[in-house]
Motif scaffolding. Structure first.
Motif, PDB file in Angstrom:
ATOM      1  N   GLN A 150     -21.132   5.538   2.757  1.00  9.57           N
ATOM      2  CA  GLN A 150     -21.122   4.143   2.303  1.00  9.57           C
ATOM      3  C   GLN A 150     -20.669   4.047   0.849  1.00  9.57           C
ATOM      4  N   PHE A 151     -21.167   4.977   0.031  1.00 13.04           N
ATOM      5  CA  PHE A 151     -20.774   4.982  -1.382  1.00 13.04           C
ATOM      6  C   PHE A 151     -19.286   5.238  -1.535  1.00 13.04           C
ATOM      7  N   ILE A 152     -18.800   6.303  -0.892  1.00  8.10           N
ATOM      8  CA  ILE A 152     -17.409   6.708  -1.101  1.00  8.10           C
ATOM      9  C   ILE A 152     -16.449   5.680  -0.519  1.00  8.10           C
ATOM     10  N   THR A 153     -16.806   5.065   0.623  1.00  6.66           N
ATOM     11  CA  THR A 153     -15.919   4.050   1.203  1.00  6.66           C
ATOM     12  C   THR A 153     -15.906   2.784   0.348  1.00  6.66           C
ATOM     13  N   ALA A 154     -17.071   2.377  -0.160  1.00  5.24           N
ATOM     14  CA  ALA A 154     -17.127   1.190  -1.025  1.00  5.24           C
ATOM     15  C   ALA A 154     -16.312   1.408  -2.296  1.00  5.24           C
ATOM     16  N   TYR A 155     -16.442   2.623  -2.882  1.00  7.18           N
ATOM     17  CA  TYR A 155     -15.708   2.916  -4.122  1.00  7.18           C
ATOM     18  C   TYR A 155     -14.206   2.982  -3.849  1.00  7.18           C
ATOM     19  N   MET A 156     -13.815   3.684  -2.782  1.00  9.46           N
ATOM     20  CA  MET A 156     -12.390   3.827  -2.483  1.00  9.46           C
ATOM     21  C   MET A 156     -11.756   2.486  -2.135  1.00  9.46           C
ATOM     22  N   ALA A 157     -12.496   1.651  -1.368  1.00 11.00           N
ATOM     23  CA  ALA A 157     -11.963   0.330  -1.013  1.00 11.00           C
ATOM     24  C   ALA A 157     -11.786  -0.519  -2.269  1.00 11.00           C
ATOM     25  N   GLY A 158     -12.783  -0.493  -3.155  1.00 13.27           N
ATOM     26  CA  GLY A 158     -12.682  -1.249  -4.405  1.00 13.27           C
ATOM     27  C   GLY A 158     -11.552  -0.737  -5.284  1.00 13.27           C
ATOM     28  N   TRP A 159     -11.423   0.598  -5.394  1.00 12.81           N
ATOM     29  CA  TRP A 159     -10.352   1.200  -6.205  1.00 12.81           C
ATOM     30  C   TRP A 159      -8.989   0.817  -5.643  1.00 12.81           C
ATOM     31  N   LEU A 160      -8.874   0.906  -4.321  1.00  7.16           N
ATOM     32  CA  LEU A 160      -7.600   0.595  -3.682  1.00  7.16           C
ATOM     33  C   LEU A 160      -7.230  -0.869  -3.904  1.00  7.16           C
ATOM     34  N   GLY A 161      -8.215  -1.757  -3.706  1.00  5.78           N
ATOM     35  CA  GLY A 161      -7.955  -3.183  -3.888  1.00  5.78           C
ATOM     36  C   GLY A 161      -7.529  -3.509  -5.302  1.00  5.78           C
ATOM     37  N   GLN A 162      -8.265  -3.009  -6.302  1.00  9.94           N
ATOM     38  CA  GLN A 162      -7.946  -3.312  -7.695  1.00  9.94           C
ATOM     39  C   GLN A 162      -6.610  -2.702  -8.114  1.00  9.94           C
ATOM     40  N   THR A 163      -6.301  -1.509  -7.616  1.00  6.85           N
ATOM     41  CA  THR A 163      -5.041  -0.862  -7.978  1.00  6.85           C
ATOM     42  C   THR A 163      -3.857  -1.607  -7.388  1.00  6.85           C
ATOM     43  N   VAL A 164      -3.979  -2.010  -6.126  1.00 10.15           N
ATOM     44  CA  VAL A 164      -2.877  -2.725  -5.474  1.00 10.15           C
ATOM     45  C   VAL A 164      -2.650  -4.082  -6.120  1.00 10.15           C
ATOM     46  N   ILE A 165      -3.719  -4.829  -6.407  1.00 13.22           N
ATOM     47  CA  ILE A 165      -3.511  -6.152  -7.000  1.00 13.22           C
ATOM     48  C   ILE A 165      -3.006  -6.029  -8.436  1.00 13.22           C
ATOM     49  N   ARG A 166      -3.330  -4.911  -9.106  1.00 14.08           N
ATOM     50  CA  ARG A 166      -2.718  -4.684 -10.423  1.00 14.08           C
ATOM     51  C   ARG A 166      -1.207  -4.598 -10.284  1.00 14.08           C
ATOM     52  N   ASP A 167      -0.761  -3.835  -9.284  1.00  9.37           N
ATOM     53  CA  ASP A 167       0.676  -3.679  -9.059  1.00  9.37           C
ATOM     54  C   ASP A 167       1.323  -5.004  -8.668  1.00  9.37           C
ATOM     55  N   ILE A 168       0.649  -5.757  -7.790  1.00 10.66           N
ATOM     56  CA  ILE A 168       1.207  -7.024  -7.328  1.00 10.66           C
ATOM     57  C   ILE A 168       1.277  -8.018  -8.482  1.00 10.66           C
ATOM     58  N   ARG A 169       0.225  -8.045  -9.313  1.00  7.45           N
ATOM     59  CA  ARG A 169       0.211  -8.982 -10.441  1.00  7.45           C
ATOM     60  C   ARG A 169       1.338  -8.675 -11.424  1.00  7.45           C
ATOM     61  N   VAL A 170       1.570  -7.385 -11.680  1.00  5.98           N
ATOM     62  CA  VAL A 170       2.681  -6.996 -12.569  1.00  5.98           C
ATOM     63  C   VAL A 170       4.014  -7.408 -11.941  1.00  5.98           C
ATOM     64  N   GLN A 171       4.151  -7.142 -10.640  1.00  9.45           N
ATOM     65  CA  GLN A 171       5.379  -7.488  -9.933  1.00  9.45           C
ATOM     66  C   GLN A 171       5.599  -9.002  -9.941  1.00  9.45           C
ATOM     67  N   LEU A 227       0.803  -1.222   0.000  1.00  8.32           N
ATOM     68  CA  LEU A 227       0.000   0.000   0.000  1.00  8.32           C
ATOM     69  C   LEU A 227       0.837   1.275   0.000  1.00  8.32           C
ATOM     70  N   THR A 228       2.152   1.127   0.090  1.00  8.68           N
ATOM     71  CA  THR A 228       3.025   2.289   0.252  1.00  8.68           C
ATOM     72  C   THR A 228       2.750   3.418  -0.751  1.00  8.68           C
ATOM     73  N   PRO A 229       2.583   3.113  -2.049  1.00  9.51           N
ATOM     74  CA  PRO A 229       2.323   4.222  -2.992  1.00  9.51           C
ATOM     75  C   PRO A 229       0.958   4.879  -2.789  1.00  9.51           C
ATOM     76  N   TYR A 230       0.075   4.216  -2.029  1.00  8.59           N
ATOM     77  CA  TYR A 230      -1.299   4.726  -1.884  1.00  8.59           C
ATOM     78  C   TYR A 230      -1.666   4.916  -0.412  1.00  8.59           C
ATOM     79  N   ARG A 231      -0.667   5.189   0.421  1.00  9.45           N
ATOM     80  CA  ARG A 231      -0.931   5.326   1.863  1.00  9.45           C
ATOM     81  C   ARG A 231      -1.914   6.441   2.164  1.00  9.45           C
ATOM     82  N   GLY A 232      -1.821   7.536   1.400  1.00  2.19           N
ATOM     83  CA  GLY A 232      -2.743   8.658   1.623  1.00  2.19           C
ATOM     84  C   GLY A 232      -4.183   8.233   1.431  1.00  2.19           C
ATOM     85  N   ARG A 233      -4.447   7.523   0.333  1.00  2.47           N
ATOM     86  CA  ARG A 233      -5.811   7.054   0.072  1.00  2.47           C
ATOM     87  C   ARG A 233      -6.248   6.027   1.111  1.00  2.47           C
TER      88      ARG A 233
END
Length: 587
Positions: free
Chosen positions: A85-106, A23-29
Motif C-alpha cells: 500500500q505504501f509503495i503503490t501510493a508513493y509510486m502513483a503520487g510520484w508518477l502523477g506529479q512527474t507527468v503533470i510537471r511535464d504536461i504543464r511545461v509542454q 506516460l511514455t518516458p515513465y512506462r517502466g514505472r
C-alpha cells in the motif's frame, strides 16, 4: 453549456491513448505500479482465509503452537500488504506529479508560441485554469485512476472466486444485495459527473473574473464600481459554492446508502450462517471469513464509483488540455532565412489585414522605408497604425499582400531571428515582478551589466535607476507598480536598445511622459536612430517633424504621404490634424 465543458466518455480510446502517451518516458514505472497493485489485489483475500483456517483448525482444537505460527503468518501478510500500500501510493503520487510537471511545461511552451489573436479571443483566467486546475485533475487520473481501477476490478474478481470456492450458498446470499449497490452506484456516478462538470465551469469562471478584475482594479476604483463588481463576484462565488455543495450532497447520500447496503449483506450472512452453525453444516471460521469478505468486496465497489468519476473528469480535463496543445493558433515558423545581417529596408505591398474575417482594418497598404530612414504613422484612433507595426513582427498574419525586409518575404525569415532584430517600445509598458536588470535583459545572459548601464545613460534612465535602493537589482513589483509611468517608459527604451535591433518601432512611445522626459528621450532617439530603420507612431506631431516620410492613415487606408513640410503645403488631412493639435496646445 460551452462545448469545451461537456463531459467526455470514460472509455474514449483516442483520449486514453493520448493520456498513455504522456506516460511514455515513465512506462517502466507505470507497469511496475500496475504489477504492484495486482500483487496487492492478490494479497488482500488471504487474510479472511487465514483467519478461517486459524479458527477452525487451531482455536477450537486448542493448538496454541499452531495458533502462534498462524499469528506470525498473518502479521507477515499484513506487513506485506502495508508495504505494498505504501509503495503503490508513493509510486502513483510520484508518477502523477512527474507527468503533470511535464504536461504543464509542454502546455506553457505551447502558450508561449500562440499568436496574439488567440489571446484576444481567450480569457486569461481560462488559460490559468487549463494550466493549473485541469492539469491537477489529470494528476488524479494517474494517481487514482487507471491502475487503481484495474486493481479494484482484479480484487473483486478474486474475492468472488474465493467466496464461491469456499461456500457457494453464503456467496449467493452475500451477493444478493449487489443489484442495490450497483443501482445506487450508477445513480451516484451520473449525478456526480454532472456536478463535477459544473464545478469545473464554476472554477474557470471564478478564475477568469478574479484575474480580469484584479488586473483592471484601477478602472474599477476610478469609476466607483466597487459595489457593482462586488455583487458580481458574490454571484459567481455563490454559483461556485452551489456546484460544490451539490457534489458534497451526492457523497453525503451515497456513502451512507452504500454502508447500509453493505451492512444488510453482512446481516444476511450472520443470520443465515448462525443458523447453519447451529445445524453444524457450517463452521464459525467460514462465517467469520465471509463477514470479512463482504467488507472487502463492497469497499472496492464504493471506490470504483469514485475512481470512474475521477477518470471521467480526467478525460474532460484532458480534452481541454489537448485542445490547447493541438491548437493551430500559432505563427507558422517555416522560414529559413536568418536575420543576422539584416539591413532594415522595409516594404509593404498591397497589404490587407483583418482581425475578424472581412472586417479589414488595413486596406491595400503600400509604402517603403529604407535603411536608416524614419517613417511616421499618424491618424485618429482606430486608423490602423498599431495594426501596421504588429504585422511587421508577425504578431498577426496578413490576409492579402506581401511584406518584405531587405527584399525577403517576411514569412521566409526564421521567426526568432527576425524578432531579435526588431526593437519595440509600446505605449502601455509591461514590466514583470522582477529586477530592473531582468526586465531589461528578459533572461538574455549575453547582455552584460555594462551594456545595460551604457544604454540607460543614453536614454537618461541611469540616474533614476542608480538612486533606487538596490539600483539595477531593484524589484519593480507586478507590472512595474513601484515606478512612475515615465520611469517605466525609459526602462522600456533601455530594453529595446540593449538588444541592438536594426529596426526600431515606437508605438506612442513618448505620449505618457512629461515634456522634460520626452525631450530627453527625443535627444537619445536622434543618436540611436543613426543607421537604424525607425517606424514611429505618435499623436504629438511635433515629435515626428524630422521624419523622412509621414503616412496619414484613416480607416485603414493611406490618405497622404510625404514630409512634414510637404504635407502642410498640401493643406489636406495632415494639415488638418496639425491645426487641430495646435489649437489644443494653444488652448
Amino acid at each position: 453549456m460551452r462545448k469545451e465543458e461537456k463531459s467526455g466518455q470514460i472509455f474514449d480510446l483516442t483520449i486514453l491513448r493520448r493520456i498513455y502517451g504522456f506516460l511514455t518516458p515513465y512506462r517502466g514505472r507505470f507497469w511496475m505500479l500496475v504489477f504492484l497493485i495486482m500483487m496487492m489485489a492478490l494479497v488482500v483475500p488471504l487474510n479472511p482465509l487465514l483467519i478461517r483456517h486459524t479458527i477452525d483448525t487451531y482455536i477450537f482444537a486448542g493448538d496454541y503452537n499452531g495458533l502462534s505460527v498462524m499469528l506470525l503468518i498473518m502479521i507477515g501478510v499484513l506487513l506485506v500488504q502495508g508495504f505494498l500500500q505504501f509503495i503503490t501510493a508513493y509510486m502513483a503520487g510520484w508518477l502523477g506529479q512527474t507527468v503533470i510537471r511535464d504536461i504543464r511545461v509542454q502546455l506553457y511552451e505551447k502558450i508561449l508560441m500562440l499568436r496574439l489573436k488567440f489571446f484576444d479571443d481567450t480569457p486569461i483566467g481560462r488559460l490559468v485554469t487549463r494550466t493549473v486546475s485541469d492539469i491537477e485533475t489529470l494528476n488524479d487520473v494517474f494517481s487514482e485512476g487507471l491502475a487503481s481501477i484495474a486493481g479494484d476490478i482484479l480484487q473483486l474478481t478474486l474475492i468472488i472466486g474465493v467466496m464461491f470456492y469456499t461456500d457457494w450458498r453464503l456467496s449467493l446470499i452475500s451477493l444478493s444485495t449487489i443489484p442495490f449497490m450497483l443501482v445506487s452506484t450508477y445513480i451516484f456516478k451520473e449525478y456526480i459527473k454532472k456536478s463535477f462538470t459544473e464545478v469545473r465551469m464554476a472554477v474557470a469562471n471564478l478564475n477568469s473574473f478574479v484575474q480580469e478584475h484584479i488586473t483592471g482594479m484601477n478602472i474599477v476604483q476610478i469609476f466607483n464600481a466597487e459595489k457593482l463588481e462586488y455583487e458580481k463576484f458574490v454571484k459567481i462565488n455563490k454559483e461556485h459554492r452551489g456546484a460544490n455543495i451539490r457534489s458534497i450532497w451526492a457523497y453525503s447520500v451515497y456513502y451512507p446508502v452504500a454502508d447500509v447496503i453493505s451492512a444488510a449483506g453482512t446481516g444476511l450472512i450472520v443470520w443465515y450462517g448462525s443458523r447453519e452453525i447451529l445445524h453444524e453444516t457450517l463452521t464459525l471460521g467460514t462465517l467469520t471469513a465471509f463477514i470479512m469478505f463482504i467488507n472487502l468486496f463492497f469497499r472496492p465497489i464504493r471506490m470504483l464509483a469514485d475512481r470512474f468519476n475521477t477518470l471521467q473528469m480526467g478525460i474532460v480535463s484532458t480534452e481541454r488540455i489537448l485542445k490547447l496543445l493541438d491548437s493551430e493558433e500559432y505563427v507558422a515558423n517555416n522560414g529559413h532565412f536568418e536575420a543576422d545581417n539584416l539591413q532594415g529596408n522595409v516594404r509593404f505591398e498591397n497589404v490587407w489585414f483583418a482581425y475578424n474575417e472581412e472586417e479589414y482594418v488595413l486596406k491595400d497598404i503600400s509604402f517603403e522605408v529604407k535603411q536608416g530612414e524614419t517613417i511616421a504613422l499618424v491618424g485618429a484612433t482606430g486608423a490602423g497604425k498599431s495594426s501596421t507595426i504588429n504585422l511587421l513582427s508577425r504578431f498577426y498574419e496578413i490576409n492579402k499582400g506581401k511584406i518584405f525586409i531587405d527584399n525577403v518575404d517576411l514569412q521566409d525569415y526564421e521567426l526568432k531571428s527576425l524578432r531579435s532584430k526588431i526593437g519595440v517600445v509600446l505605449q502601455d509598458v509591461f514590466l514583470f515582478s522582477d529586477t530592473i536588470e531582468n526586465n531589461i535583459t528578459l533572461g538574455d545572459k549575453t547582455i552584460t551589466r555594462e551594456k545595460i548601464i551604457e544604454a540607460a545613460k543614453l536614454v537618461g534612465a541611469h540616474e533614476f535607476i542608480d538612486r533606487l535602493p538596490e539600483g539595477y537589482d531593484y524589484n519593480v513589483m507586478e507590472r512595474g507598480a513601484s515606478l512612475s509611468v515615465g520611469q517605466r517608459q525609459l526602462i522600456s527604451f533601455v530594453r529595446a536598445l540593449v538588444h541592438d535591433p536594426k529596426i526600431i518601432v515606437l508605438d506612442e512611445a513618448t505620449s505618457s511622459v512629461d515634456t522634460e522626459t520626452e525631450e530627453m528621450i527625443q535627444n537619445a532617439i536622434a543618436k540611436l536612430m543613426k543607421g537604424r530603420t525607425a517606424i514611429v507612431i505618435a499623436h504629438r506631431l511635433s515629435t515626428i517633424q524630422n521624419a523622412h516620410k509621414i503616412l496619414v492613415l484613416d480607416k485603414g487606408e493611406i490618405k497622404e504621404s510625404g514630409t512634414h513640410e510637404t504635407l502642410l503645403e498640401r493643406n489636406g488631412w495632415y494639415a488638418q490634424l496639425h491645426k487641430m493639435q495646435y489649437k489644443e496646445f494653444a488652448s
